[in-house]
Design a protein around this motif. Sequence first.
Motif, PDB file in Angstrom:
ATOM      1  N   ILE A  74       4.676  -2.292   2.130  1.00 54.99           N
ATOM      2  CA  ILE A  74       4.348  -1.978   3.436  1.00 54.99           C
ATOM      3  C   ILE A  74       5.313  -1.217   4.274  1.00 54.99           C
ATOM      4  N   ILE A  75       6.270  -1.624   4.134  1.00 57.60           N
ATOM      5  CA  ILE A  75       7.825  -0.940   4.692  1.00 57.60           C
ATOM      6  C   ILE A  75       7.657   0.612   4.192  1.00 57.60           C
ATOM      7  N   ALA A  76       7.810   0.803   2.904  1.00 55.36           N
ATOM      8  CA  ALA A  76       7.867   2.118   2.268  1.00 55.36           C
ATOM      9  C   ALA A  76       6.524   2.917   2.908  1.00 55.36           C
ATOM     10  N   ARG A  77       5.380   2.373   2.847  1.00 60.53           N
ATOM     11  CA  ARG A  77       4.319   3.083   3.369  1.00 60.53           C
ATOM     12  C   ARG A  77       4.401   3.604   4.712  1.00 60.53           C
ATOM     13  N   MET A  78       4.813   2.669   5.582  1.00 61.43           N
ATOM     14  CA  MET A  78       5.229   2.806   7.115  1.00 61.43           C
ATOM     15  C   MET A  78       6.202   4.071   7.027  1.00 61.43           C
ATOM     16  N   ALA A  79       7.474   4.064   6.229  1.00 62.19           N
ATOM     17  CA  ALA A  79       8.473   5.145   6.396  1.00 62.19           C
ATOM     18  C   ALA A  79       7.936   6.432   5.926  1.00 62.19           C
TER      19      ALA A  79
END
Length: 156
Positions: free
Chosen positions: A59-64
């Motif tokens: 999820i964090i990678a997707r937001m980045a």
Amino acid sequence: MQSKRSAARREVWAAGTMIVLGLGAIAQASTYNIGSLARMGPGMFPAILGVLLVLLGLIIARMAAAPAAADDDAEDEPPPDWRGWGCIIGGLTAFILVGKYGGLVPATFALVFISAMGDRQHTPRSAALLALGVTVLGVAVFSWALQLQFPLFRWG
């Protein structure tokens, strides 16, 4: 523009860290008996935690990777709060040492008190009250409810 790039880089590092920690937890959990949902083994909790960490990292990678909204009046980042970092690491170290020689009650109190002093808004009195409350809650949960084999007090 530079701060947006550094923020995206930090998010990528955070995502990678979460994914690696999650995969490590899953790998370690696989060395234990996982069991089933009806009869959970000692590896079930670390496996679930590992999966959640991997999902959080994704999820964090997707937001980045998502394009950020234009933020023209972005503020400069303040320098890292080394006092907070030092107090958190000091609290964890104190928990390990005091827990080994003093027991659960003084170790929990030391952990919370020292970590709370990392926040500049806490006074020694408010940190002590917080530590006292968390210690009472910790004893109730871990000693009485879960019957954890960690002595409340130990001398030497």
